[in-house]
Design an enzyme around this catalytic site. Sequence first.
Site, PDB file in Angstrom:
ATOM      1  N   TYR A  59       0.986  -1.185   0.005  1.00  0.00           N
ATOM      2  CA  TYR A  59      -0.223   0.102   0.082  1.00  0.00           C
ATOM      3  C   TYR A  59       0.869   1.252   0.007  1.00  0.00           C
ATOM      4  O   TYR A  59       1.447   1.536   0.968  1.00  0.00           O
ATOM      5  CB  TYR A  59      -1.036  -0.107   1.140  1.00  0.00           C
ATOM      6  CG  TYR A  59      -2.077  -1.176   1.326  1.00  0.00           C
ATOM      7  CD1 TYR A  59      -2.060  -2.166   0.220  1.00  0.00           C
ATOM      8  CD2 TYR A  59      -2.550  -1.450   2.698  1.00  0.00           C
ATOM      9  CE1 TYR A  59      -2.935  -3.054   0.303  1.00  0.00           C
ATOM     10  CE2 TYR A  59      -3.586  -2.556   2.852  1.00  0.00           C
ATOM     11  CZ  TYR A  59      -3.575  -3.423   1.361  1.00  0.00           C
ATOM     12  OH  TYR A  59      -4.397  -4.222   1.659  1.00  0.00           O
ATOM     13  N   PHE A 204     -12.742  -5.930   0.912  1.00  0.00           N
ATOM     14  CA  PHE A 204     -14.021  -5.114   0.359  1.00  0.00           C
ATOM     15  C   PHE A 204     -15.155  -5.489   0.930  1.00  0.00           C
ATOM     16  O   PHE A 204     -16.132  -6.048   0.182  1.00  0.00           O
ATOM     17  CB  PHE A 204     -13.907  -5.516  -1.194  1.00  0.00           C
ATOM     18  CG  PHE A 204     -14.541  -4.601  -1.870  1.00  0.00           C
ATOM     19  CD1 PHE A 204     -14.578  -3.295  -1.738  1.00  0.00           C
ATOM     20  CD2 PHE A 204     -15.249  -5.008  -3.280  1.00  0.00           C
ATOM     21  CE1 PHE A 204     -15.049  -2.442  -2.604  1.00  0.00           C
ATOM     22  CE2 PHE A 204     -15.974  -4.084  -4.082  1.00  0.00           C
ATOM     23  CZ  PHE A 204     -16.115  -2.860  -3.979  1.00  0.00           C
ATOM     24  N   PRO A 205     -15.401  -5.385   2.271  1.00  0.00           N
ATOM     25  CA  PRO A 205     -16.805  -6.125   3.041  1.00  0.00           C
ATOM     26  C   PRO A 205     -17.812  -5.132   2.606  1.00  0.00           C
ATOM     27  O   PRO A 205     -18.897  -5.691   3.059  1.00  0.00           O
ATOM     28  CB  PRO A 205     -16.087  -5.930   4.314  1.00  0.00           C
ATOM     29  CG  PRO A 205     -15.212  -4.781   4.458  1.00  0.00           C
ATOM     30  CD  PRO A 205     -14.248  -4.844   3.232  1.00  0.00           C
ATOM     31  N   LEU A 206     -17.557  -3.840   2.315  1.00  0.00           N
ATOM     32  CA  LEU A 206     -18.833  -3.007   2.254  1.00  0.00           C
ATOM     33  C   LEU A 206     -19.588  -3.093   0.968  1.00  0.00           C
ATOM     34  O   LEU A 206     -20.488  -2.394   0.790  1.00  0.00           O
ATOM     35  CB  LEU A 206     -18.281  -1.628   2.356  1.00  0.00           C
ATOM     36  CG  LEU A 206     -18.267  -1.052   3.946  1.00  0.00           C
ATOM     37  CD1 LEU A 206     -17.322   0.155   3.945  1.00  0.00           C
ATOM     38  CD2 LEU A 206     -19.522  -1.265   4.918  1.00  0.00           C
TER      39      LEU A 206
END
Length: 276
Positions: A59, A204-206
């Site tokens: 990142y 990417f849980p949302l």
Amino acid sequence: MATTFKLGGTLEINRLGYGAMQLTGKGVFGDVDDRENAKKVLQAAVAGGVNFIDTAEAYGPDTNETLIADALYPYKPDVVIATKGGFVRPGPDNWVPNGKPDFIRQNIEGSLQRLKVDTIDLWQLHRIDPNTPVEETLQPVIEAVKAGKIRYVGLSEVTIDQIKQVQQILPIVSVQNLYNLGERKWEDVLDFTTEQGLAFIPWFPLASGPQKMADKIKTIADKHQATTAQIALAWLLKRADNILLIPGTKSVAHLEENLKAADVELTDEEFESLSK
């Protein structure tokens, strides 16, 4: 519903954590635009009860780990910082797996320095490199575990067979795969980790899924006086007790909204209706 999970059977973690990936430049490349705001978001997460923060060498690369140390070091005693290695970043939105032992060793040493820690609580292999035997990739990881530089090891975006293959080489405590209300291709991996007592960390849980689910989610959200995002997270928390959530955001207000998802208790009926 359990609100905490014991990583590796020892590190007690609040199941609603924080993923720091968004605190970078465009395409997860370069430093975040507003560094002071990014530090505030990280500090607000810990102040709000988050004790599991997920980052990676890739990142930025490097900038995200440095930012976390700038914002949070010295760390509160119960805060677990998880990082990853194994990706080269030639440019924005460009991710190239590299499982060569020298590169992995360099990743581990770099993460220790940038995070200002003697031991990485959870080090995850970001991807298995198809061009390098995984036994070779994990050699420096095994050495780092023996040397006390890594406490626990996890994997990311793997199949059940790959998990089993790695378990022959060294113990793992977690799996981080893409999974959310609208994307469930890793259902079998989630079930396998649940049986094995491993943490499952959906990235990417949302994402709340296709538009056709929007009405269904909205009806349930209105009933709970919650947002769509909160329902998407609450569904994951109810789906399995070994799920650890790492929603990310650049906004303190959005962070606080995400953390409130832990208070949303879906009924079995609501859960089933969303699961269809």
